[in-house]
Design a protein around this motif. Structure first.
Motif: not given
Length: 264
Positions: A188, A190, A200, A204, A207, A246
């Motif tokens: 993940q 930050d 998000d 997610a 990940a 990503r």
């Protein structure tokens, strides 16, 4: 007495640095928030040559454009050959900094920052890209909506790979769930406060898929190397999908903050 192994550097520190510095420039966070986030990745950050974490922040802050790339051998993601790209291939991540004044456009040879190190000490070599690129145009050709759909398909494909491996499993179902959760948490990023929930969701999903691929590669989800080798091409494709998703999500967030900075 046996010494404890050195803790690994958390994944994607360059993405976190880019996102939080862009948020700082846009007035969405304070400098202390950026420093606190970086401290979650490593106790000490060094800009090479010659500098500490404040110098690192100053190098990135106020740039005309920022862009994150996550290249791998065979998939340079638009980066030209050279030392910076080689370092990025090894680290899996690079932050490009167009260090011209805000408002500058067109190709340039940007600064390149690649995180190298451990959770104790992260070194950031400061390089120049070997050829000109338009940093603000190194973005995904697909929309985040398209990328999110592609990740859903990739999740299904990852599940099919696992089902096809067979063989003995390395632990109980509870152990596997715990291992998967730990790898998801490690992958993940930050992020500072922002207004795009799709970012998000994309991160997610990426990940989750990365965690599954990591378990497959470690042999945790099957005891046959031949089975893993047969699935290698598909695993590489899934890895490429997650890296591109990503980086696209992070760059979309950077674009959001750049818009806010221009509007101030």
């Amino acid at each position: 007495m046996t010494s404890s192994p050195t803790a690994l550097l958390r994944a994607w520190p360059a993405s976190a640095l880019a996102a939080w510095t862009a948020a700082l420039d846009a007035g969405r966070c304070a400098a202390d928030d950026v420093l606190q986030t970086l401290a979650h990745y490593a106790q000490v950050h060094e800009l090479d040559p010659g500098g500490g974490v404040l110098d690192l922040l100053a190098t990135v802050s106020g740039a005309a454009h920022l862009c994150v790339r996550m290249p791998a051998p065979g998939d340079a993601q638009g980066l030209p050959p050279g030392r910076a790209t080689d370092a990025a291939m090894a680290a899996g991540e690079i932050l490009l900094v167009d260090d011209r004044a805000p408002g500058a456009t067109g190709p340039t040879r940007p600064l390149a920052l690649v995180p190298i190190g451990t959770a104790e000490r992260c070194r950031w070599p400061l390089l120049r890209l070997e050829a000109e690129v338009s940093v603000d145009q190194l973005v995904s050709e697909a929309s985040l909506g398209e990328i999110e759909y592609e990740l859903k398909d990739a999740t299904t494909s990852a599940a099919a790979v696992i089902a096809g491996l067979g063989g003995a499993r390395g632990g109980s179902p509870a152990d596997l769930r715990d291992a998967l959760a730990a790898r998801v948490a490690a992958a993940q990023i930050d992020l500072p406060p922002h207004d795009q929930p799709r970012i998000d969701r994309v991160l997610a999903s990426a990940a989750q898929i990365d965690a599954i691929l990591s378990l497959v590669g470690s042999g945790t989800l099957g005891d046959s190397g031949a089975q893993v080798n047969r699935a290698d091409e598909q695993l590489r494709r899934l890895s490429s999908v997650t890296r591109r998703a990503r980086s696209a999500a992070i760059n979309a967030l950077l674009a959001e903050f750049r818009y806010r900075t221009r509007a101030r």
